[in-house]
Design an enzyme around this catalytic site. Structure first.
Site, PDB file in Angstrom:
ATOM      1  N   GLN A  13       0.816  -1.217   0.000  1.00  0.00           N
ATOM      2  CA  GLN A  13       0.000   0.000   0.000  1.00  0.00           C
ATOM      3  C   GLN A  13       0.852   1.271   0.000  1.00  0.00           C
ATOM      4  O   GLN A  13       0.671   2.143  -0.839  1.00  0.00           O
ATOM      5  CB  GLN A  13      -0.902   0.009   1.251  1.00  0.00           C
ATOM      6  CG  GLN A  13      -1.893  -1.130   1.308  1.00  0.00           C
ATOM      7  CD  GLN A  13      -3.150  -0.797   0.536  1.00  0.00           C
ATOM      8  OE1 GLN A  13      -3.116  -0.652  -0.681  1.00  0.00           O
ATOM      9  NE2 GLN A  13      -4.247  -0.682   1.242  1.00  0.00           N
ATOM     10  N   ASP A  34       9.638  -5.992  -4.526  1.00  0.00           N
ATOM     11  CA  ASP A  34       8.816  -6.750  -3.576  1.00  0.00           C
ATOM     12  C   ASP A  34       9.118  -8.233  -3.774  1.00  0.00           C
ATOM     13  O   ASP A  34       9.596  -8.639  -4.834  1.00  0.00           O
ATOM     14  CB  ASP A  34       7.321  -6.485  -3.790  1.00  0.00           C
ATOM     15  CG  ASP A  34       6.506  -6.757  -2.525  1.00  0.00           C
ATOM     16  OD1 ASP A  34       6.054  -5.788  -1.882  1.00  0.00           O
ATOM     17  OD2 ASP A  34       6.329  -7.954  -2.168  1.00  0.00           O
ATOM     18  N   ILE A 119      10.158   2.980   7.046  1.00  0.00           N
ATOM     19  CA  ILE A 119       8.784   3.287   7.468  1.00  0.00           C
ATOM     20  C   ILE A 119       8.189   2.096   8.226  1.00  0.00           C
ATOM     21  O   ILE A 119       7.268   2.253   9.019  1.00  0.00           O
ATOM     22  CB  ILE A 119       7.887   3.638   6.245  1.00  0.00           C
ATOM     23  CG1 ILE A 119       8.513   4.760   5.409  1.00  0.00           C
ATOM     24  CG2 ILE A 119       6.493   4.025   6.690  1.00  0.00           C
ATOM     25  CD1 ILE A 119       7.654   5.235   4.237  1.00  0.00           C
ATOM     26  N   ARG A 152      -0.419  14.945  11.628  1.00  0.00           N
ATOM     27  CA  ARG A 152      -1.703  14.591  12.249  1.00  0.00           C
ATOM     28  C   ARG A 152      -2.062  15.629  13.314  1.00  0.00           C
ATOM     29  O   ARG A 152      -3.194  16.136  13.364  1.00  0.00           O
ATOM     30  CB  ARG A 152      -1.605  13.197  12.877  1.00  0.00           C
ATOM     31  CG  ARG A 152      -1.627  12.099  11.830  1.00  0.00           C
ATOM     32  CD  ARG A 152      -1.346  10.735  12.422  1.00  0.00           C
ATOM     33  NE  ARG A 152      -1.679   9.681  11.448  1.00  0.00           N
ATOM     34  CZ  ARG A 152      -1.154   8.471  11.455  1.00  0.00           C
ATOM     35  NH1 ARG A 152      -0.267   8.123  12.383  1.00  0.00           N
ATOM     36  NH2 ARG A 152      -1.524   7.581  10.552  1.00  0.00           N
ATOM     37  N   HIS A 176       7.715   6.177  17.995  1.00  0.00           N
ATOM     38  CA  HIS A 176       6.489   6.121  17.187  1.00  0.00           C
ATOM     39  C   HIS A 176       5.541   5.111  17.818  1.00  0.00           C
ATOM     40  O   HIS A 176       5.304   4.042  17.297  1.00  0.00           O
ATOM     41  CB  HIS A 176       6.842   5.715  15.767  1.00  0.00           C
ATOM     42  CG  HIS A 176       5.692   5.809  14.809  1.00  0.00           C
ATOM     43  ND1 HIS A 176       4.854   6.893  14.737  1.00  0.00           N
ATOM     44  CD2 HIS A 176       5.254   4.949  13.857  1.00  0.00           C
ATOM     45  CE1 HIS A 176       3.957   6.680  13.793  1.00  0.00           C
ATOM     46  NE2 HIS A 176       4.172   5.502  13.239  1.00  0.00           N
TER      47      HIS A 176
HETATM   48  N1  APR Z   1      11.109  -8.114   1.294  1.00  0.00           N
HETATM   49  C1  APR Z   1      10.469  -7.165   0.587  1.00  0.00           C
HETATM   50  N2  APR Z   1       9.144  -6.930   0.710  1.00  0.00           N
HETATM   51  C2  APR Z   1       8.472  -7.691   1.570  1.00  0.00           C
HETATM   52  C3  APR Z   1       9.078  -8.686   2.348  1.00  0.00           C
HETATM   53  C4  APR Z   1      10.468  -8.896   2.180  1.00  0.00           C
HETATM   54  N3  APR Z   1      11.124  -9.822   2.872  1.00  0.00           N
HETATM   55  N4  APR Z   1       8.128  -9.248   3.112  1.00  0.00           N
HETATM   56  C5  APR Z   1       6.975  -8.647   2.824  1.00  0.00           C
HETATM   57  N5  APR Z   1       7.179  -7.685   1.895  1.00  0.00           N
HETATM   58  C6  APR Z   1       6.210  -6.811   1.248  1.00  0.00           C
HETATM   59  C7  APR Z   1       4.843  -7.446   1.083  1.00  0.00           C
HETATM   60  O1  APR Z   1       4.832  -8.359  -0.001  1.00  0.00           O
HETATM   61  C8  APR Z   1       3.968  -6.224   0.859  1.00  0.00           C
HETATM   62  O2  APR Z   1       3.790  -5.957  -0.515  1.00  0.00           O
HETATM   63  O3  APR Z   1       5.956  -5.664   2.028  1.00  0.00           O
HETATM   64  C9  APR Z   1       4.754  -5.089   1.515  1.00  0.00           C
HETATM   65  C10 APR Z   1       4.012  -4.411   2.655  1.00  0.00           C
HETATM   66  O4  APR Z   1       2.896  -3.812   2.123  1.00  0.00           O
HETATM   67  P1  APR Z   1       1.503  -3.773   2.881  1.00  0.00           P
HETATM   68  O5  APR Z   1       1.216  -5.097   3.479  1.00  0.00           O
HETATM   69  O6  APR Z   1       0.497  -3.193   1.953  1.00  0.00           O
HETATM   70  O7  APR Z   1       1.799  -2.767   4.107  1.00  0.00           O
HETATM   71  P2  APR Z   1       1.874  -1.161   4.083  1.00  0.00           P
HETATM   72  O8  APR Z   1       0.556  -0.607   4.421  1.00  0.00           O
HETATM   73  O9  APR Z   1       2.548  -0.703   2.852  1.00  0.00           O
HETATM   74  O10 APR Z   1       2.804  -0.927   5.352  1.00  0.00           O
HETATM   75  C11 APR Z   1       4.144  -1.364   5.374  1.00  0.00           C
HETATM   76  O11 APR Z   1       4.823   0.316   6.960  1.00  0.00           O
HETATM   77  O12 APR Z   1       3.620   1.803   8.272  1.00  0.00           O
HETATM   78  C12 APR Z   1       4.277   0.577   8.238  1.00  0.00           C
HETATM   79  O13 APR Z   1       3.127  -0.709   9.899  1.00  0.00           O
HETATM   80  C13 APR Z   1       3.345  -0.565   8.510  1.00  0.00           C
HETATM   81  O14 APR Z   1       5.049  -2.203   8.815  1.00  0.00           O
HETATM   82  C14 APR Z   1       4.081  -1.719   7.914  1.00  0.00           C
HETATM   83  C15 APR Z   1       4.792  -1.085   6.710  1.00  0.00           C
END
Ligand code: APR
Length: 321
Positions: A13, A34, A119, A152, A176
């Protein structure tokens, strides 16, 4: 001058919105990485196909291979699970620490000269772990949290005072998490203290204090509020926008003062921990920490927040990271 390149590790996201914002602002070329096959390729293709309409011209590449991040000036990491309703950021520790370790190894191998913004949550622990595993100097490894928490806080102040958010300056320090420290005394509207404006609005100091306390609480809970509404994940537009402000400050060498999860070496009485503080961001990363005076109450809130960060880092170390 060679075009700048930003590698986004994690194409979920936040990663997707980051790619789109970078493209629309023509901030740099984008490599979106990814582990999910085809997804980053699909997202970058989709964004590229909007270029004629939006009028941007940058290179976008989706990939599942770390070698494609080679030569990146900046790396922004969102890899890891987001929260689900009822979870705290700290609940993500074990899963995301495993992911962060592998990401740090990938960045160390292919983009060791880059500047890195993290992040992924729990933020303060993830930044600490990334730096430890990658060995990239502390000044080039930082976390995004304070820009968002401060935005925020500013948003809630602007709603309360019915004033443009553009004129509100407010800052949030500390970790955070629930212990973050919105700095009430320094919050202002073009230099006028927010507390003064609240007292004028309500004609009553006690009521003004009560309203401010509610906004402080709202700020601390704001991430959870979004999680509760979304149900399937956490905030993504605002975290992406926050990291873009930091990325822009770094790539354009702006020396902007942004609340950043930065490594402290004695500043604010802290040595050897990553904590949210005002930092000057420029082409070298964290150029310096901007110290400011805190009263007893603020100091004790910040100490409380720093202790929470220390406990989290110790928990992570006990888990073997
Ligand atoms: N290497 C690279 N990407 C990965 C790995 C990895 N080992 N493991 C998981 N991912 C990818 C997932 O495939 C996914 O597409 O990380 C992405 C995370 O995306 P979302 O699940 O949509 O999460 P998002 O809302 O983007 O948040 C990511 O940021 O704010 C923080 O708490 C939140 O830890 C979370 C991070």
């Amino acid at each position: 001058m060679a075009r700048k390149r930003i590698a986004l590790i994690g194409g979920g996201q936040i990663g997707g919105v980051l790619a789109q914002l970078i493209a629309q602002k023509e901030l740099a070329d984008v490599v979106l990485f990814d582990i999910v096959e085809d997804m980053p390729q699909g997202k970058t293709l989709d964004i590229a196909e909007a270029s004629r309409i939006d009028g941007f011209d940058i290179k976008l590449k989706g990939t599942n291979e770390y070698k494609d991040i080679e030569g990146s000036d900046l790396v922004i990491i969102t890899a890891g699970l987001p929260r689900k309703p009822g979870m705290s950021r700290d609940d993500l520790l074990t899963t995301n620490a495993k992911i962060m370790k592998s990401v740090a190894e990938g960045v160390k191998e292919f983009a060791p000269d880059s500047i890195v913004i993290i992040i992924s949550n729990p933020l303060d622990a993830m930044v600490t772990l990334f730096q430890k595993v990658s060995g990239i100097p502390h000044s080039r490894v930082m976390g995004q949290a304070g820009v968002l928490d401060s935005s925020r806080f500013s948003t809630f102040i602007s709603w309360e005072l019915d004033i443009s958010v553009k004129d509100v300056n407010a800052m949030v320090l500390g970790g955070h998490g629930d212990t973050m420290v919105p700095l009430v005394r320094y919050a202002n509207v073009n230099g006028v203290p927010v507390m003064e404006l609240l007292e004028r609005k309500y004609g009553d100091a006690a009521k003004a204090k009560e309203v401010m306390e509610a906004m402080v609480k709202h700020t601390k809970m704001a991430g959870g509020e979004v999680v509760k509404l979304l149900k399937t994940g956490s905030a993504f537009y605002s975290p992406a926008a926050s990291a873009i402000a930091m990325a822009k400050a770094i790539l354009n060498d702006e020396n902007r003062v942004l609340p950043t999860c930065a490594f402290l070496q004695g500043e604010f009485g802290v040595d050897g921990y990553y904590v949210g503080v005002p930092a000057v961001l420029g082409s070298e990363g964290v150029v310096r920490i901007l110290e400011l005076s805190l009263n007893e109450e603020e100091k004790s809130s910040l100490d409380n927040s720093i202790n929470a960060v220390k406990n989290l880092v110790e928990d992570m170390e006990r888990l073997g990271f």
